[in-house]
Design an enzyme around this catalytic site. Structure first.
Site, mmCIF file in Angstrom:
data_model
loop_
_atom_site.group_PDB
_atom_site.id
_atom_site.type_symbol
_atom_site.label_atom_id
_atom_site.label_comp_id
_atom_site.label_asym_id
_atom_site.label_seq_id
_atom_site.Cartn_x
_atom_site.Cartn_y
_atom_site.Cartn_z
ATOM 1 N N LYS A 81 67.103 -38.071 -22.963
ATOM 2 C CA LYS A 81 67.072 -37.338 -21.685
ATOM 3 C C LYS A 81 68.237 -37.758 -20.816
ATOM 4 O O LYS A 81 68.867 -36.940 -20.139
ATOM 5 C CB LYS A 81 65.765 -37.645 -20.943
ATOM 6 C CG LYS A 81 64.589 -36.884 -21.507
ATOM 7 C CD LYS A 81 64.047 -35.883 -20.532
ATOM 8 C CE LYS A 81 63.631 -34.648 -21.221
ATOM 9 N NZ LYS A 81 62.389 -34.027 -21.004
ATOM 10 N N ASP A 112 57.100 -37.996 -20.376
ATOM 11 C CA ASP A 112 56.192 -38.313 -21.476
ATOM 12 C C ASP A 112 55.119 -39.339 -21.099
ATOM 13 O O ASP A 112 54.883 -40.324 -21.818
ATOM 14 C CB ASP A 112 56.994 -38.760 -22.718
ATOM 15 C CG ASP A 112 57.750 -37.568 -23.328
ATOM 16 O OD1 ASP A 112 57.637 -36.443 -22.786
ATOM 17 O OD2 ASP A 112 58.439 -37.759 -24.335
ATOM 18 N N ALA A 150 45.675 -29.134 -22.577
ATOM 19 C CA ALA A 150 45.201 -29.224 -21.196
ATOM 20 C C ALA A 150 45.740 -30.514 -20.595
ATOM 21 O O ALA A 150 45.085 -31.188 -19.830
ATOM 22 C CB ALA A 150 43.677 -29.202 -21.167
HETATM 23 N N1 LIG Z 1 58.913 -27.343 -24.785
HETATM 24 C C1 LIG Z 1 58.924 -28.175 -23.778
HETATM 25 O O1 LIG Z 1 59.804 -28.150 -22.937
HETATM 26 C C2 LIG Z 1 57.849 -29.174 -23.630
HETATM 27 C C3 LIG Z 1 56.913 -29.352 -24.585
HETATM 28 N N2 LIG Z 1 55.937 -30.247 -24.430
HETATM 29 C C4 LIG Z 1 54.996 -30.416 -25.520
HETATM 30 O O2 LIG Z 1 53.684 -30.166 -25.068
HETATM 31 C C5 LIG Z 1 52.796 -31.010 -25.741
HETATM 32 C C6 LIG Z 1 51.926 -31.730 -24.749
HETATM 33 O O3 LIG Z 1 52.691 -32.596 -23.976
HETATM 34 P P1 LIG Z 1 52.093 -33.265 -22.661
HETATM 35 O O4 LIG Z 1 51.397 -32.245 -21.850
HETATM 36 O O5 LIG Z 1 53.170 -34.045 -22.067
HETATM 37 O O6 LIG Z 1 51.037 -34.255 -23.295
HETATM 38 P P2 LIG Z 1 49.583 -34.715 -22.793
HETATM 39 O O7 LIG Z 1 49.230 -35.889 -23.597
HETATM 40 O O8 LIG Z 1 49.553 -34.828 -21.325
HETATM 41 O O9 LIG Z 1 48.634 -33.517 -23.198
HETATM 42 C C7 LIG Z 1 48.367 -33.174 -24.504
HETATM 43 C C8 LIG Z 1 47.302 -32.106 -24.488
HETATM 44 O O10 LIG Z 1 47.311 -31.435 -25.738
HETATM 45 C C9 LIG Z 1 45.993 -31.356 -26.196
HETATM 46 N N3 LIG Z 1 45.992 -31.294 -27.657
HETATM 47 C C10 LIG Z 1 46.528 -32.142 -28.539
HETATM 48 N N4 LIG Z 1 46.311 -31.689 -29.796
HETATM 49 C C11 LIG Z 1 45.655 -30.528 -29.674
HETATM 50 C C12 LIG Z 1 45.170 -29.578 -30.596
HETATM 51 N N5 LIG Z 1 45.351 -29.733 -31.900
HETATM 52 N N6 LIG Z 1 44.540 -28.496 -30.115
HETATM 53 C C13 LIG Z 1 44.349 -28.329 -28.803
HETATM 54 N N7 LIG Z 1 44.808 -29.179 -27.891
HETATM 55 C C14 LIG Z 1 45.447 -30.271 -28.326
HETATM 56 C C15 LIG Z 1 45.310 -32.596 -25.668
HETATM 57 O O11 LIG Z 1 43.932 -32.340 -25.663
HETATM 58 P P3 LIG Z 1 42.851 -33.400 -25.133
HETATM 59 O O12 LIG Z 1 42.909 -33.259 -23.627
HETATM 60 O O13 LIG Z 1 41.591 -32.924 -25.703
HETATM 61 O O14 LIG Z 1 43.290 -34.725 -25.592
HETATM 62 C C16 LIG Z 1 45.911 -32.675 -24.287
HETATM 63 O O15 LIG Z 1 45.205 -31.856 -23.384
HETATM 64 C C17 LIG Z 1 53.647 -31.916 -26.607
HETATM 65 O O16 LIG Z 1 53.716 -31.386 -27.905
HETATM 66 C C18 LIG Z 1 54.994 -31.835 -25.996
HETATM 67 O O17 LIG Z 1 56.030 -32.038 -26.921
HETATM 68 C C19 LIG Z 1 55.811 -30.989 -23.296
HETATM 69 C C20 LIG Z 1 56.712 -30.876 -22.310
HETATM 70 C C21 LIG Z 1 57.840 -29.975 -22.415
HETATM 71 C C1 LIG Z 2 60.657 -31.442 -24.165
HETATM 72 C C2 LIG Z 2 59.748 -32.488 -23.732
HETATM 73 O O1 LIG Z 2 59.925 -33.039 -22.669
HETATM 74 C C3 LIG Z 2 58.625 -32.837 -24.559
HETATM 75 O O2 LIG Z 2 58.423 -32.226 -25.591
HETATM 76 O O3 LIG Z 2 57.911 -33.755 -24.161
HETATM 77 MG MG LIG Z 3 58.676 -34.758 -22.444
#
Ligand SMILES: NC(=O)C1=CN([C@@H]2O[C@H](COP(=O)(O)OP(=O)(O)OC[C@H]3O[C@@H](n4cnc5c(N)ncnc54)[C@H](OP(=O)(O)O)[C@@H]3O)[C@@H](O)[C@H]2O)C=CC1
Ligand SMILES: CC(=O)C(=O)O
Ligand SMILES: [Mg+2]
Length: 753
Positions: free
Chosen positions: A99, A142, A200
């Protein structure tokens, strides 16, 4: 590692990338010289005490005397590293370093990664809040939900610099931008759409909140987590942030929820969406599978199940990269530049709208080239690529403006146009040199003839030229020009003027004109007819001669000297001038003009002196005080040789002419450019290294220019042809559309003359 996308690499390669040379991806570079004892005394004790006292007296001075104002900390505890889960602070370091370098690469923001080894929310908060003096902004990264919500909210309240959890808001901004365009393409209204969000956590909650704020009704959204649908009344695995999005629904699984849904927003984990689920979605489904590194479904799988879908992922190796990298560098750039105290919702929405609008404009050539295919607004291009240079100009300006409008800017920008120019020049030195020319072209739009309208690169240049507002393109081409423009994404190709030599009513007048010029140079009337009908350089030049266009651009289909030869059958040099070529080398901190690189094989002393004067004039027009060096293999007679007289005579001619710029010669290039070597020649009349290099002959000039173009680190503009009565530019056969536009702008703006 991945056999489905168009970029393949092995795990070994990924490890080698990180370990080779110096381990990791960042290093610190000093911005001040550290060469002498005096430098050290100023940089450190005792000199450093002076700014220390100044800052103690007035904290705002920290922005003047330290790197604080351009420095962002990327901070994580590794509890949600991409979609890989909680792998700890240390394992998150490669992502955080990544980053940090993206901040630098895309927006010239200096950044350092900080990994905090704690899952204790209070400890994390205390550690970050006391770092406020060091940084201009904090990018949280993250950190898993729900801790991230508490951490960010508390730090925002306690700190007086922007605190931004990128996985929440960066992602929300970019997905909102992508969604705006996907809805636009499929003719949907956000208020009528049904959306299913998988995940979520940090990203999913923030994206959903922003999309609801943009108008999607709460009841149209179903959110799922690992346990399935988050419905009203569910108790297991809930928290207050999930509860806020609980739906009144009988569905319990992702598959059930997706039946008839318009949009899938995946921010969960790789592979979570199966093709059979996608089959159940509404017509033209919008599928944003944004989990990293592996999306919820790959684009090929999704396309196979639903060929009518618009698909985006978080990855750069598939079309439509919806990834927060498109946002955070530029958002922080804007926030830092106005010393914003926070990044508020208005600034986020301004960024989303600016990014969405950009995707609907014509794609610049360098971006198309980086994609490896041509792109225009459509299902496979709903969002700009991160390396689109326009992001740097447009997004920070939109964010800074929104910060000023909402009263969170401590250093308002007084002149927005000047700020946009500054933004452009931060990354691409060429643009700062060219900014005035672009402005000039916009202020006085001229008709520019693109003589090779059958070439795609030329059509792209004409489109960029028109869409940039730089003037009116006039094309030479056949009757398929409008169709070809449409294929490149132009919605109003009929607005483009083009001339077909087989049908032009001007042909007989052109033949007369040409015959008049060439009859005593061995040409019969029918030779002239053939030239007009069959040679686009001749036909194009005649259009300029007859006043149909002001400026001519050509060169991509023929060798330089052949193109020039044809053009000169029709158009003349300026009175008393010999045309010649200039290559302009633009480095990080310098610009050098090199001439004559294209036309005259063995310039006479008079011509060398003319080339010096006229290149100096071009340098002045481009904002540089010229210092001319006449180059040779010899420096002031050493080594002696046979080819020095011309150069010495040229220098003597300038003495006699009494010109108003510094010049000197003969000298070798290293003496001309290296300040240390220059010091050996105290009598030299150059006060600083030369920035205009007059070459002794075409051999050395042309090959130096081409070597520098192919091997040098500098950006090269040109060759720029000067000395023609009507502005004509002859590009190289390898020119890109952006290079053609640059030449057009330089010619139209009168810089190349
Ligand atoms: N494209 C982009 O720019 C970005 C992409 N992301 C991606 O989004 C994803 C989540 O990141 P982030 O929000 O930071 O992480 P968090 O740990 O905050 O959240 C992860 C969420 O995903 C849920 N989850 C995990 N596995 C599954 C599944 N198989 N089915 C349904 N729900 C699932 C978890 O559920 P539970 O609450 O039940 O544990 C939780 O709510 C990552 O893959 C990350 O790489 C994130 C930021 C930017
Ligand atoms: C892109 C990003 O920040 C992530 O996947 O967590
Ligand atoms: Mg990230």
């Amino acid at each position: 590692m991945n056999d489905r996308s168009n970029v393949e690499f092995s795990e070994r390669e990924a490890l080698l990338f990180h370990s080779h040379d110096r381990p990791g991806k960042i290093e610190i570079v000093a911005t001040k010289p550290m060469a002498t004892q005096r430098d050290l005394s100023l940089a450190y004790s005792p000199g450093v005490a002076v700014p220390v006292k100044a800052i103690a007296e007035d904290p705002a001075k920290a922005y003047d005397y330290t790197a604080k104002g351009n420095l962002v900390a990327v901070i994580s505890n590794g509890t949600a590293i991409l979609g890989l889960g909680n792998l700890g602070a240390l394992a998150s370091k490669p992502v955080m370093e990544g980053k940090a370098v993206l901040f630098k690469r895309f927006a010239d923001v200096d950044s350092i990664d900080i990994e905090l080894d704690t899952e204790d929310v209070d400890k994390f908060i205390s550690a970050v809040e006391i770092m406020e003096p060091s940084f201009g902004g904090i990018n949280l990264e993250d950190i898993g939900a729900p801790a991230c919500f508490i951490i960010e909210q508390t730090l925002k309240e306690r700190m007086n610099i922007p605190v931004f959890h990128d996985d929440q808001h960066g992602t929300a901004i970019i997905s909102a931008a992508g969604l705006i365009n996907a809805l636009h393409l499929t003719g949907r209204d956000i208020r009528d759409c049904r959306m299913v969000v998988n995940g979520a956590g940090a990203a999913a909650i923030a994206c959903t909140e922003l999309i609801k704020a943009m108008g999607m009704p709460h009841d149209n959204v179903i959110m799922c987590d690992r346990k399935g649908v988050i419905y009203q009344g569910r108790e297991e695995g809930m928290d207050q942030w999930k509860s806020a999005h609980a739906a009144a629904t009988d569905t319990r699984t992702l598959q059930e929820a997706l039946s008839g849904a318009d949009i899938f927003l995946g921010l969960s984990a790789g592979g979570a969406l199966r093709p059979e689920m996608v089959m159940e979605m509404a017509d033209q489904p919008i599928i944003f599978a944004m989990a990293n590194p592996d999306p919820e479904i790959t684009p090929p799988e999704a396309k196979e199940a639903r060929p009518d879908a618009i698909i985006a992922t978080g990855r750069s190796d598939y079309p439509n990269q919806v990834n927060n990298v498109l946002g955070f560098p530029f958002i922080f750039r804007g926030a830092l530049d106005v010393r914003a105290t926070t990044i508020n919702d208005e600034m986020k929405i301004a960024a989303a709208e600016a990014i969405a609008a950009l995707a609907r404009q014509q794609v610049p050539e360098e971006v198309a080239a980086a994609y490896g295919t041509s792109h225009s607004f459509g299902p496979d291009y709903i969002i700009p690529a991160p390396f689109d240079p326009r992001l740097m100009e447009i997004v920070p300006a939109a964010v800074a403006q929104a910060a000023m409008d909402t009263g969170v800017a401590r250093l308002p920008i007084l002149d927005m146009d000047e700020y946009r120019h500054r933004l452009k020049s931060r990354l691409n030195p060429t643009t700062s040199v060219l900014t005035l020319a672009y402005d000039q072209a916009r202020a006085h739009p001229r008709r520019v003839l693109f003589a090779e309208g059958e070439e795609e690169v030329v059509l792209r240049a004409a489109i960029q030229f028109r869409e940039g507002g730089y003037g009116i393109p006039v094309l030479v081409g056949r009757d398929d020009v409008p169709d070809r423009l449409r294929a490149l994404g132009v919605s109003d190709p009929e607005e483009y003027e083009y001339h077909n030599s087989r049908k032009s009513p001007l042909v007989s007048e052109m033949v007369e004109y040409l015959y008049e010029r060439l009859q005593r140079r061995g040409y019969l009337r029918r030779d002239c007819e053939r030239l007009v009908n069959q040679d686009r350089h001749i036909f194009g030049a005649l259009l300029v001669a007859l006043g149909e266009a002001d400026v001519m651009i050509t060169g991509v289909t023929r060798q330089y000297n052949q193109s020039l030869g044809q053009v000169m059958k029709v158009l003349d040099p300026m009175e008393g001038r010999r045309p010649f070529g200039i290559h302009i080398l633009v480095g990080k901190s310098h610009t050098v003009f090199m001439a004559d690189t294209t036309v005259n094989e063995r310039p006479s002393p008079e011509l060398l002196a003319d080339i010096a004067e006229q290149t100096a004039a071009v340098a002045r027009r481009m904002g540089h005080e010229p210092r001319v060096a006449f180059l040779s293999y010899s420096t002031f007679g050493n080594p002696p040789g046979n080819w020095l007289e011309n150069i010495r005579d040229a220098v003597a001619l300038l003495d006699a002419r009494g010109v108003s710029f510094e010049y000197e010669g003969e000298m070798a290039p290293d003496v001309a450019l290296n300040p240390k070597l220059m010091k050996n020649y105290q009598f030299s009349r150059l006060s600083e290294p030369a920035n205009v290099l007059v070459m002794p002959g075409l051999q050395s000039a042309n090959l130096s220019a081409k070597l520098l173009r192919e091997l040098g680190g500098d950006h090269v503009i040109g060759p720029m042809l000067v000395g023609m009565a009507n502005p004509v530019q002859i590009a190289t056969m390898s020119a890109t559309a952006s290079e053609l536009v640059t030449l057009a702008v330089l010619a139209a703006g009168g810089i190349a003359r």
